[in-house]
Motif scaffolding. Structure first.
Motif, mmCIF file in Angstrom:
data_model
loop_
_atom_site.group_PDB
_atom_site.id
_atom_site.type_symbol
_atom_site.label_atom_id
_atom_site.label_comp_id
_atom_site.label_asym_id
_atom_site.label_seq_id
_atom_site.Cartn_x
_atom_site.Cartn_y
_atom_site.Cartn_z
ATOM 1 N N UNK A 254 0.867 -1.146 -0.079
ATOM 2 C CA UNK A 254 0.043 -0.089 -0.064
ATOM 3 C C UNK A 254 0.996 1.190 0.005
ATOM 4 N N UNK A 255 0.386 2.325 -0.702
ATOM 5 C CA UNK A 255 1.079 3.504 -0.705
ATOM 6 C C UNK A 255 0.129 4.494 -0.409
ATOM 7 N N UNK A 256 0.481 5.600 0.411
ATOM 8 C CA UNK A 256 -0.376 6.456 0.955
ATOM 9 C C UNK A 256 0.343 7.948 0.833
ATOM 10 N N UNK A 257 -0.104 8.796 0.061
ATOM 11 C CA UNK A 257 0.482 10.134 0.044
ATOM 12 C C UNK A 257 -0.559 11.110 0.963
ATOM 13 N N UNK A 258 0.273 11.813 1.522
ATOM 14 C CA UNK A 258 -0.257 12.711 2.547
ATOM 15 C C UNK A 258 -0.378 14.205 1.834
ATOM 16 N N UNK A 259 -1.530 14.760 1.769
ATOM 17 C CA UNK A 259 -1.798 16.180 1.297
ATOM 18 C C UNK A 259 -3.168 16.628 1.690
ATOM 19 N N UNK A 260 -3.510 17.823 1.151
ATOM 20 C CA UNK A 260 -4.692 18.248 1.539
ATOM 21 C C UNK A 260 -5.793 17.471 1.387
ATOM 22 N N UNK A 261 -5.613 16.682 0.485
ATOM 23 C CA UNK A 261 -6.493 15.449 0.316
ATOM 24 C C UNK A 261 -5.593 14.166 0.195
ATOM 25 N N UNK A 262 -5.689 13.084 1.290
ATOM 26 C CA UNK A 262 -4.689 12.151 1.095
ATOM 27 C C UNK A 262 -5.157 11.210 -0.053
ATOM 28 N N UNK A 263 -4.246 10.322 -0.477
ATOM 29 C CA UNK A 263 -4.590 9.569 -1.739
ATOM 30 C C UNK A 263 -3.834 8.019 -1.148
ATOM 31 N N UNK A 264 -4.554 7.025 -1.134
ATOM 32 C CA UNK A 264 -4.179 5.505 -0.630
ATOM 33 C C UNK A 264 -4.559 4.773 -1.777
ATOM 34 N N UNK A 265 -3.525 3.799 -2.183
ATOM 35 C CA UNK A 265 -3.666 2.879 -3.271
ATOM 36 C C UNK A 265 -2.984 1.507 -2.997
#
Length: 292
Positions: A187-198
């Motif tokens: 799993x990869x999670x990008x943190x930001x104003x809206x998080x993206x998880x894939x």
């Protein structure tokens, strides 16, 4: 930097697990359950992290009901990883000793099937941690979390951001995140104003949070430890994806609630730990912002 033998087996999600469909309502329900499981299981989380955020990270783990263990020296890190419920490796200040301990712990966690999280802080522009991150990827972290520039860098698609700050948007890093998730079968999670998880197959956007998290030392780093705690409370690897999302939701909802009470970064940090200790399954049902 000490090398370690790459693994011959893989304990991450299988393709059949990763491709299970997921609805917003199902994710919301599983995330609510995950919060309750933390309190019941009280996971023991091994933390190998940077010296700047150790105290904040330990307090975040204690707040959610987990037990932090800052075991980060060679000859102890590996054996402890086989006993822990979950492991975080954060590359914020990788001294040679800590780098060796990180490799030992990652190798041991992989073979013991202890779920672990890699936070590749400031990779890309700094050579030591960038090389170390690539070695650690051989041991198949169950989750890689970072900002957009860090995810692009660790996937080999950019030179990184400005130190710990991102110079890219979440949208710019999404394709790299999908490719990296497929590479590690995790799993990869990008943190930001809206998080993206894939996980390479399913893609989730989570919209909670507060900009004040970026104004507190450890605001991002502690999230990796909370993810490790949630993975350590998961009933099986087949729910690691949902439990990763649950960790982000609990963390970012607590940040929103703390920001509503805070006068600035200092009071936010205090309120955040309080809210993290109090965030509930009900909060997930009422406040979670989920887009599939």
């Amino acid at each position: 930097m000490t090398s370690a033998t790459p693994p011959s087996n893989n304990t991450s999600l299988t393709s059949s697990q990763a491709q299970q469909p997921l609805s917003e309502s199902a994710l919301r329900a599983l995330a609510a359950t995950a919060i309750e499981q933390i309190g019941k299981k009280q996971p023991l989380v091994q933390v190998i992290t940077n010296s700047v955020v150790t105290n904040f990270t330990a307090n975040a783990l204690l707040a959610i009901g987990a037990a932090p263990a800052m075991v980060d020296i060679p000859q102890e890190a590996g054996p402890f990883a086989t006993l822990a419920s979950g492991l975080l490796i954060n590359l914020g200040t990788p001294t040679p000793t800590q780098a060796q301990a990180a490799l030992e712990a990652a190798q041991a966690a992989h073979h013991a099937q202890t779920p672990w999280v890699l936070d590749p802080v400031a990779v890309g522009i700094l050579p030591v941690r960038t090389a170390l991150a690539q070695q650690l990827l051989d041991f198949k972290p169950n989750v890689v979390r970072g900002n957009a520039s860090e995810i692009l860098a660790v996937s080999g698609q950019s030179a990184g951001g400005r130190g710990v700050d991102t110079t890219n948007t979440v949208e710019q890093a999404q394709q790299a995140a999908v490719a990296l998730a497929l590479r590690i079968q995790g799993i990869v999670a990008i943190s930001g104003p809206e998080d993206f998880v894939t996980d390479g197959h399913r893609h989730i956007r989570l919209g909670n949070g507060s900009a004040l998290l970026t104004k507190v030392t450890g605001g991002g780093c502690a999230l990796g430890s909370v993810m490790a705690a949630y993975l350590g409370s998961s009933p099986s690897p087949s729910t690691y994806f949902e439990y990763t999302c649950a960790a982000i939701l609990a963390y970012t909802i607590a940040a929103e609630q703390a920001a509503a009470q805070a006068q600035g970064p200092g009071s936010f940090a205090l309120h955040f730990i309080d809210r993290l200790a109090q965030v509930s399954a009900h909060d997930i049902h009422i406040h979670a912002k989920i887009s599939i």
